[in-house]
Design a protein around this motif. Structure first.
Motif, PDB file in Angstrom:
ATOM      1  N   SER A  24       3.042   3.874  -3.411  1.00  0.00           N
ATOM      2  CA  SER A  24       3.692   3.001  -4.382  1.00  0.00           C
ATOM      3  C   SER A  24       5.109   2.728  -3.897  1.00  0.00           C
ATOM      4  O   SER A  24       5.874   3.668  -3.656  1.00  0.00           O
ATOM      5  CB  SER A  24       3.720   3.682  -5.750  1.00  0.00           C
ATOM      6  OG  SER A  24       4.389   2.876  -6.694  1.00  0.00           O
ATOM      7  N   VAL A  62       0.015   7.414  -4.853  1.00  0.00           N
ATOM      8  CA  VAL A  62      -0.985   7.159  -5.891  1.00  0.00           C
ATOM      9  C   VAL A  62      -2.336   7.554  -5.305  1.00  0.00           C
ATOM     10  O   VAL A  62      -2.680   7.131  -4.194  1.00  0.00           O
ATOM     11  CB  VAL A  62      -0.991   5.682  -6.320  1.00  0.00           C
ATOM     12  CG1 VAL A  62      -2.131   5.398  -7.287  1.00  0.00           C
ATOM     13  CG2 VAL A  62       0.345   5.315  -6.961  1.00  0.00           C
ATOM     14  N   LYS A 143      -5.858   1.240 -13.610  1.00  0.00           N
ATOM     15  CA  LYS A 143      -6.671   2.209 -12.872  1.00  0.00           C
ATOM     16  C   LYS A 143      -8.003   1.587 -12.462  1.00  0.00           C
ATOM     17  O   LYS A 143      -8.462   1.765 -11.331  1.00  0.00           O
ATOM     18  CB  LYS A 143      -6.892   3.456 -13.730  1.00  0.00           C
ATOM     19  CG  LYS A 143      -5.604   4.210 -14.047  1.00  0.00           C
ATOM     20  CD  LYS A 143      -5.870   5.400 -14.943  1.00  0.00           C
ATOM     21  CE  LYS A 143      -4.575   6.149 -15.240  1.00  0.00           C
ATOM     22  NZ  LYS A 143      -4.789   7.338 -16.092  1.00  0.00           N
ATOM     23  N   LEU A 146      -7.294  -0.933  -9.656  1.00  0.00           N
ATOM     24  CA  LEU A 146      -7.003  -0.323  -8.363  1.00  0.00           C
ATOM     25  C   LEU A 146      -8.287   0.114  -7.658  1.00  0.00           C
ATOM     26  O   LEU A 146      -8.485  -0.157  -6.474  1.00  0.00           O
ATOM     27  CB  LEU A 146      -6.058   0.858  -8.565  1.00  0.00           C
ATOM     28  CG  LEU A 146      -5.537   1.543  -7.300  1.00  0.00           C
ATOM     29  CD1 LEU A 146      -4.106   2.016  -7.500  1.00  0.00           C
ATOM     30  CD2 LEU A 146      -6.417   2.735  -6.925  1.00  0.00           C
ATOM     31  N   LEU A 204      -0.001   6.380 -11.050  1.00  0.00           N
ATOM     32  CA  LEU A 204       0.358   5.005 -11.420  1.00  0.00           C
ATOM     33  C   LEU A 204       1.425   4.972 -12.496  1.00  0.00           C
ATOM     34  O   LEU A 204       2.365   4.172 -12.428  1.00  0.00           O
ATOM     35  CB  LEU A 204      -0.881   4.246 -11.908  1.00  0.00           C
ATOM     36  CG  LEU A 204      -1.708   3.490 -10.876  1.00  0.00           C
ATOM     37  CD1 LEU A 204      -2.851   2.752 -11.562  1.00  0.00           C
ATOM     38  CD2 LEU A 204      -0.860   2.501 -10.095  1.00  0.00           C
ATOM     39  N   THR A 205       1.285   5.804 -13.522  1.00  0.00           N
ATOM     40  CA  THR A 205       2.262   5.826 -14.606  1.00  0.00           C
ATOM     41  C   THR A 205       2.441   7.253 -15.112  1.00  0.00           C
ATOM     42  O   THR A 205       1.556   8.087 -14.977  1.00  0.00           O
ATOM     43  CB  THR A 205       1.827   4.946 -15.805  1.00  0.00           C
ATOM     44  OG1 THR A 205       0.596   5.441 -16.340  1.00  0.00           O
ATOM     45  CG2 THR A 205       1.649   3.490 -15.401  1.00  0.00           C
ATOM     46  N   SER A 212       4.547   2.469 -11.819  1.00  0.00           N
ATOM     47  CA  SER A 212       4.474   2.029 -10.428  1.00  0.00           C
ATOM     48  C   SER A 212       4.456   0.510 -10.317  1.00  0.00           C
ATOM     49  O   SER A 212       3.835  -0.180 -11.132  1.00  0.00           O
ATOM     50  CB  SER A 212       3.199   2.588  -9.786  1.00  0.00           C
ATOM     51  OG  SER A 212       2.932   1.953  -8.549  1.00  0.00           O
ATOM     52  N   VAL A 215       1.164  -1.396 -10.677  1.00  0.00           N
ATOM     53  CA  VAL A 215       0.664  -1.848 -11.983  1.00  0.00           C
ATOM     54  C   VAL A 215       0.763  -3.364 -12.094  1.00  0.00           C
ATOM     55  O   VAL A 215      -0.103  -4.023 -12.688  1.00  0.00           O
ATOM     56  CB  VAL A 215       1.456  -1.160 -13.119  1.00  0.00           C
ATOM     57  CG1 VAL A 215       1.187  -1.821 -14.463  1.00  0.00           C
ATOM     58  CG2 VAL A 215       1.114   0.318 -13.183  1.00  0.00           C
TER      59      VAL A 215
END
Length: 380
Positions: A24, A62, A143, A146, A204-205, A212, A215
């Motif tokens: 990230s 990530v 998510k 990704l 991610l978060t 991130s 996102v």
């Protein structure tokens, strides 16, 4: 006297579970512009300052992890086949909630009646706040995006929460806009569910502490096929929510329309219409809440004014504005009336006369406040 929850039996994520690793990017994150900072309680301000203080977030990892033979309960708590909690899956759950979930999982294991879902991998897209549109859009849906973007070969399904009404429709629409068939969603409530293969996305978060830039790849993919509406100022309303509203909001909405603005309640609109409105907005103002998450669709540089209860410890919208490159200001407002929601800051809000021009986007023109007093509003 309430009993103290029994500490959960926990375990570490298994070695060799890494399926995919991404980096990230680092990003600059300057302090937000805040009006009436003096109204924020010192303890709340310290909490937010801890997130704002670095001014920059460095590159982070990530990961997508593959877990086998697990149980999922509550809002995304994951347990191994013996009922031990993977403690890294706890997201703002209380000790009592964790204990209750583990007890339910261990009971299900003892009964031996649950047949694990072995229809292929499932991406965990449940976390604390499953009933909140903003949490779905910025913390759960990315998510799924990704995994489906970087490992389409897996044909992974998506594990989502059982939510009612409009949010369920928005969740299905968002999956479809990403090219994920909504029929691939596995809908689950709080009760334990067993899965043969679960994909866990980490990094991610971290709600309130990190978001991130990756996102925003999901947000951009969502909005790519939706044309923007003509540029108009938006005033985001919470009238139908029933709490955390502006006092005398009807009068303010009328002033907004007189100034050429568009009052909007995003929760009452299909997702594509929400995206189109915010994608084309010339400026946006509204009280902090799930609907304001749609600033993520605004064009970089758009002026955004977030009206916040003085005591609300929130950095969520600042993260969105920072990653999106928005011209972001918070106005901290005085509470008015009783608490109507679940949190102590869920009162209605008083908007100061000198701040109304900022909300309405007026420049060097007069407008009437609800008490009919002429006020000249000049926005720098």
């Amino acid at each position: 006297m309430p009993s103290t929850p029994i500490p959960p039996i926990t375990t570490e994520l298994p070695a060799g579970a890494d399926l995919l690793t991404l980096l990230s990017p680092a990003f600059e994150a300057p302090h937000p512009s805040i009006r009436h900072r003096e109204r924020v309680p010192p303890d709340v301000l310290r909490t937010m300052e801890a997130t704002w203080a670095p001014g920059r977030f460095e590159e982070r990892r990530v990961s997508v992890l593959r877990l086998r033979d697990v149980w999922v309960a509550k809002e995304g708590l994951v347990f191994d086949r013996d009922g031990a909690l993977y403690h890294r899956t706890v997201t703002q759950h209380s000790a009592a909630e964790v204990a209750g979930a583990q007890a339910a999982v261990r009971e299900a294991i003892t009964r031996g009646g649950a047949t694990p879902d072995r229809d292929g991998p499932v991406v965990l897209c449940k976390k604390r706040g499953v009933g909140n549109y903003g949490h779905w859009l910025m913390e759960m849906l990315p998510k799924a995006h990704l995994v489906h973007r970087h490992r389409p070969d897996l044909g992974a399904r998506v594990l989502v929460a059982d939510v009612p009404g409009q949010l369920r429709a928005s969740m299905a629409a968002s999956l479809a806009l990403l090219g994920i068939d909504p029929a691939r969603a596995v809908v689950a409530g709080d009760a334990p569910r067993a899965f043969g293969e679960l994909l866990l996305v980490e990094g991610l978060t971290d709600h309130g502490a990190y978001m991130s830039p990756l996102v925003m790849e999901c947000v951009e993919a969502l909005a790519a096929a939706v044309p923007p509406r003509p540029p108009r100022p938006l005033l985001v309303s919470r009238q139908s929510v029933g709490f955390r509203r502006l006092v005398d909001e009807d009068a303010l909405l009328m002033q907004a329309m007189a100034a050429g603005g568009v009052p909007v309640e995003p929760a009452l609109l299909p997702l594509a219409d929400q995206i189109a409105l915010f994608k084309g907005a010339s400026r946006i103002a509204g009280v902090m809440g799930a609907a304001l998450t749609n600033i993520a669709f605004a064009a970089p540089g758009t002026r955004v004014t977030a009206l916040a209860p003085a005591g609300m410890p929130d950095t969520f919208f600042w993260f969105i504005a920072t990653l999106r490159g928005l011209n972001y200001t918070e106005i901290r407002c005085t509470p008015s009336g009783p608490v109507r929601g679940n949190m102590p800051w869920d009162t209605d809000l008083l908007l100061d006369p000198e701040d109304a021009a900022e909300v309405l986007g007026l420049e060097s023109r007069e407008f009437l406040l609800p008490d009919a007093t002429p006020v000249s509003g000049c926005v720098p």
